[in-house]
Design a protein around this motif. Structure first.
Motif, short mmCIF file in Angstrom:
data_model
loop_
_atom_site.label_atom_id
_atom_site.label_comp_id
_atom_site.label_asym_id
_atom_site.label_seq_id
_atom_site.Cartn_x
_atom_site.Cartn_y
_atom_site.Cartn_z
N ARG A 193 0.85 -1.19 0.00
CA ARG A 193 0.00 0.00 0.00
C ARG A 193 0.89 1.25 0.00
N TYR A 194 0.58 2.17 -0.89
CA TYR A 194 1.47 3.29 -1.20
C TYR A 194 1.06 4.55 -0.44
N GLN A 195 2.07 5.21 0.16
CA GLN A 195 1.87 6.50 0.82
C GLN A 195 3.09 7.38 0.57
N GLU A 196 2.87 8.68 0.51
CA GLU A 196 3.97 9.65 0.48
C GLU A 196 3.96 10.40 1.79
N GLU A 197 5.11 10.40 2.47
CA GLU A 197 5.23 11.03 3.78
C GLU A 197 6.47 11.91 3.80
N GLY A 198 6.25 13.22 3.62
CA GLY A 198 7.37 14.15 3.58
C GLY A 198 8.26 13.87 2.39
N GLU A 199 9.52 13.62 2.65
CA GLU A 199 10.49 13.34 1.60
C GLU A 199 10.60 11.86 1.28
N HIS A 200 9.69 11.08 1.83
CA HIS A 200 9.80 9.63 1.67
C HIS A 200 8.56 9.04 1.01
N ILE A 201 8.79 7.92 0.34
CA ILE A 201 7.73 7.07 -0.16
C ILE A 201 7.72 5.83 0.72
N VAL A 202 6.55 5.52 1.27
CA VAL A 202 6.44 4.40 2.20
C VAL A 202 5.50 3.35 1.61
N PHE A 203 5.95 2.11 1.62
CA PHE A 203 5.16 0.99 1.13
C PHE A 203 4.74 0.14 2.34
N TYR A 204 3.45 0.16 2.64
CA TYR A 204 2.96 -0.51 3.84
C TYR A 204 2.38 -1.88 3.52
N PRO A 205 2.73 -2.91 4.30
CA PRO A 205 2.09 -4.22 4.16
C PRO A 205 0.75 -4.22 4.89
N ALA A 206 -0.04 -5.25 4.67
CA ALA A 206 -1.29 -5.41 5.43
C ALA A 206 -1.01 -6.00 6.81
N ARG A 207 0.05 -6.78 6.91
CA ARG A 207 0.40 -7.39 8.19
C ARG A 207 1.15 -6.38 9.07
N HIS A 208 0.64 -6.16 10.27
CA HIS A 208 1.29 -5.23 11.18
C HIS A 208 2.64 -5.75 11.67
N SER A 209 2.83 -7.07 11.60
CA SER A 209 4.08 -7.65 12.09
C SER A 209 5.23 -7.50 11.08
N VAL A 210 4.92 -7.04 9.87
CA VAL A 210 5.93 -6.86 8.83
C VAL A 210 6.24 -5.38 8.70
N PRO A 211 7.51 -4.97 8.77
CA PRO A 211 7.84 -3.54 8.68
C PRO A 211 7.59 -2.99 7.28
N PRO A 212 7.25 -1.70 7.18
CA PRO A 212 7.07 -1.09 5.86
C PRO A 212 8.41 -0.90 5.17
N VAL A 213 8.37 -0.70 3.87
CA VAL A 213 9.56 -0.37 3.09
C VAL A 213 9.56 1.14 2.89
N VAL A 214 10.62 1.80 3.35
CA VAL A 214 10.71 3.25 3.30
C VAL A 214 11.81 3.65 2.33
N ARG A 215 11.48 4.50 1.38
CA ARG A 215 12.45 4.98 0.41
C ARG A 215 12.37 6.49 0.28
N HIS A 216 13.52 7.13 0.07
CA HIS A 216 13.55 8.57 -0.19
C HIS A 216 13.06 8.83 -1.61
N ARG A 217 12.50 10.01 -1.83
CA ARG A 217 11.98 10.34 -3.16
C ARG A 217 13.05 10.25 -4.25
N ASP A 218 14.31 10.46 -3.85
CA ASP A 218 15.39 10.41 -4.83
C ASP A 218 15.91 9.00 -5.08
N ASP A 219 15.44 8.03 -4.30
CA ASP A 219 15.88 6.65 -4.50
C ASP A 219 15.29 6.10 -5.80
N PRO A 220 15.94 5.08 -6.35
CA PRO A 220 15.45 4.50 -7.62
C PRO A 220 14.21 3.64 -7.40
#
Length: 236
Positions: A193-220
């Motif tokens: 699940r996709y969200q933009e938070e400040g300078e970051h793009i965050v990819f959230y799983p549905a499972r709370h036990s799994v950490p999200p994937v956080v990337r900076h906007r400048d990341d590939p």
């Protein structure tokens, strides 16, 4: 007023998805808000009075397969529903489908495989109702179970290992959309699940036990597209 169980189940599923009656009607492409309201008030029987095409559209919007609809509403046990079920089968048989190759495996967990074989057929009616052009559809295999929420396991909105998801490369994702994306840092396809938070793009799983994937906007990172369709044995 005592509502029939099927009316309560339809309303509860709509509220669970966070959709208004007008949203359900609009996304169905066939129903209007009055019909959705009458369904939830028990005034229109979904299998005896609604019609096969509209029932199928309703199930799609609510994320239900026929089996899940039958389990939630109890209508499968009614002998009088057999004619409606046969109507649904005839409708399925008469639909026109578009067939797409599976592009790759999208990671929804910690492990990744290279399995990306096969073809997926999607009813053109579904794509038209969603406003999706067939030439903009890309299909991916789901690898991993982090998009299966502990709270909704077994329900239509979960995306399970082995499922196939179709994305629309012709539409920009909105905040909260489930997307398939290329993560250049991890060198992998993601489905989250996709969200933009400040300078970051965050990819959230549905499972709370799994950490999200956080990337900076400048990341590939490249968003392939939002998920518009999903299919697989998990909901069958």
């Amino acid at each position: 007023m005592n509502l029939p169980p099927w009316a309560i189940a339809i309303r509860q599923q709509r509220l669970y998805l966070g959709k208004s009656q007008s949203q359900v009607a609009q996304e169905s492409g066939l129903l209007n808000q009055t019909e959705v309201s009458r369904l939830e008030r028990g005034l229109v029987h979904p299998t005896l009075q609604l019609g096969a095409a509209k029932l199928r559209a309703l199930l799609r919007v609510l994320g239900w397969s026929w089996a899940q609809f039958a389990q939630a509403t109890g209508l499968e046990l009614d002998f009088s529903e057999k004619g409606a079920l046969e109507g649904l089968k005839r409708l399925e048989a008469g639909l026109h489908f578009a067939t797409f190759p599976v592009q790759a495996s999208a990671m929804a967990g910690h492990k990744s495989t290279e399995s990306s074989e096969g073809l997926v057929s999607i009813p053109l009616e579904d794509l038209r109702a969603l406003g999706v052009r067939p030439e903009n559809v890309r299909v991916y295999a789901v690898n991993g179970d982090c998009m299966v929420s502990e709270s909704v396991r077994g329900m239509g909105q979960s995306i399970a290992p082995g499922d196939r998801v179709a994305v629309d490369i012709g539409r920009m994702p909105r905040a909260g959309d489930v997307v398939v994306a290329w993560d250049g840092l991890g060198e992998r396809m993601l489905i989250k699940r996709y969200q933009e938070e400040g300078e970051h793009i965050v990819f959230y799983p549905a499972r709370h036990s799994v950490p999200p994937v956080v990337r900076h906007r400048d990341d590939p990172v490249k968003i392939i597209g939002p998920v518009v369709w999903r299919g697989g044995p998990f909901r069958g």
